[in-house]
Design a protein around this motif. Structure first.
Motif, short mmCIF file in Angstrom:
data_model
loop_
_atom_site.label_atom_id
_atom_site.label_comp_id
_atom_site.label_asym_id
_atom_site.label_seq_id
_atom_site.Cartn_x
_atom_site.Cartn_y
_atom_site.Cartn_z
N THR A 87 0.83 -1.19 0.00
CA THR A 87 0.00 0.00 0.00
C THR A 87 0.87 1.25 0.00
OG1 THR A 87 -0.11 0.03 2.40
CG2 THR A 87 -1.88 -1.14 1.26
N PHE A 88 0.28 2.36 -0.45
CA PHE A 88 0.95 3.65 -0.33
C PHE A 88 0.63 4.21 1.05
CE2 PHE A 88 -3.25 4.90 -1.70
CZ PHE A 88 -3.47 6.14 -1.10
N GLU A 89 1.47 5.11 1.53
CA GLU A 89 1.24 5.72 2.84
C GLU A 89 -0.09 6.46 2.83
OE1 GLU A 89 3.29 8.94 5.83
OE2 GLU A 89 4.56 7.88 4.39
N GLY A 90 -0.94 6.16 3.79
CA GLY A 90 -2.24 6.81 3.87
C GLY A 90 -3.35 6.06 3.15
N SER A 91 -3.06 4.91 2.61
CA SER A 91 -4.08 4.13 1.92
C SER A 91 -5.16 3.68 2.90
CB SER A 91 -3.46 2.89 1.28
OG SER A 91 -4.45 2.03 0.74
N LYS A 92 -6.39 3.58 2.41
CA LYS A 92 -7.47 3.05 3.25
C LYS A 92 -7.47 1.52 3.27
CE LYS A 92 -10.99 3.23 -0.37
NZ LYS A 92 -12.28 3.77 -0.77
N PHE A 93 -6.64 0.90 2.46
CA PHE A 93 -6.56 -0.56 2.39
C PHE A 93 -5.40 -1.08 3.24
CE2 PHE A 93 -8.55 0.73 -1.63
CZ PHE A 93 -9.74 0.02 -1.52
N LYS A 94 -5.48 -2.35 3.59
CA LYS A 94 -4.45 -3.02 4.39
C LYS A 94 -3.89 -4.20 3.62
CE LYS A 94 -5.51 -0.61 8.14
NZ LYS A 94 -5.22 0.76 7.87
N VAL A 95 -2.59 -4.46 3.79
CA VAL A 95 -1.97 -5.63 3.17
C VAL A 95 -2.72 -6.88 3.62
CG1 VAL A 95 0.14 -7.03 3.06
CG2 VAL A 95 0.29 -4.53 2.93
N GLY A 96 -3.04 -7.75 2.68
CA GLY A 96 -3.77 -8.98 2.95
C GLY A 96 -5.27 -8.84 2.76
N GLN A 97 -5.76 -7.61 2.61
CA GLN A 97 -7.19 -7.38 2.42
C GLN A 97 -7.62 -7.88 1.05
OE1 GLN A 97 -8.29 -3.32 3.14
NE2 GLN A 97 -10.40 -3.62 2.49
N LYS A 98 -8.78 -8.54 0.99
CA LYS A 98 -9.33 -9.02 -0.28
C LYS A 98 -10.11 -7.88 -0.93
CE LYS A 98 -9.64 -13.70 1.45
NZ LYS A 98 -10.53 -14.78 1.88
N VAL A 99 -9.90 -7.71 -2.24
CA VAL A 99 -10.58 -6.65 -2.99
C VAL A 99 -10.98 -7.18 -4.37
CG1 VAL A 99 -9.37 -4.74 -1.84
CG2 VAL A 99 -8.37 -5.76 -3.90
N ILE A 100 -11.88 -6.46 -5.02
CA ILE A 100 -12.22 -6.75 -6.40
C ILE A 100 -11.94 -5.51 -7.23
CG2 ILE A 100 -13.92 -8.53 -5.89
CD1 ILE A 100 -16.10 -6.41 -6.50
N THR A 101 -11.68 -5.70 -8.51
CA THR A 101 -11.49 -4.59 -9.43
C THR A 101 -12.53 -4.72 -10.54
OG1 THR A 101 -9.90 -5.85 -10.76
CG2 THR A 101 -9.00 -4.49 -8.98
#
Length: 97
Positions: free
Chosen positions: A76-90
């Motif tokens: 993630t970039f600094e300040g991202s609302k996401f966390k490493v390991g989080q599942k997402v869809i695109t």
């Protein structure tokens, strides 16, 4: 040594049996962007159109295919609302009413 990822790179219009998996450098995370690892994907109509060469004027080759997929955040970039390991869809945006 730069880490690599497997992907399909579209270099010109082609038939489906001409698509090949290539290795490219994993991109560096930059401000405003997170890095995801694709776990599953589909091929949507935009990608079929691109492969056939029936393109919009703003389309340019080289293009890595993969608009829609199920993924996991890996960096993630600094300040991202996401966390490493989080599942997402695109998915492709701006297609709704």
């Amino acid at each position: 040594m730069t880490e690599k990822m497997n992907t399909v790179v579209l270099t010109k219009p082609c038939k489906t049996d001409e698509l090949k998996v290539s290795q490219v450098d994993i991109p560096e995370v930059k401000n405003g962007y997170d890095l995801i690892q694709i776990k599953a994907f589909d091929v949507n109509e935009s990608e079929v159109t691109s492969r056939k060469g029936e393109l919009d004027p703003d389309f340019k080759f080289l293009r890595i295919l993969g608009i829609e997929g199920a993924s996991v955040i890996t960096k993630t970039f600094e300040g991202s609302k996401f966390k490493v390991g989080q599942k997402v869809i695109t998915m492709m945006g701006d297609m709704g009413p």
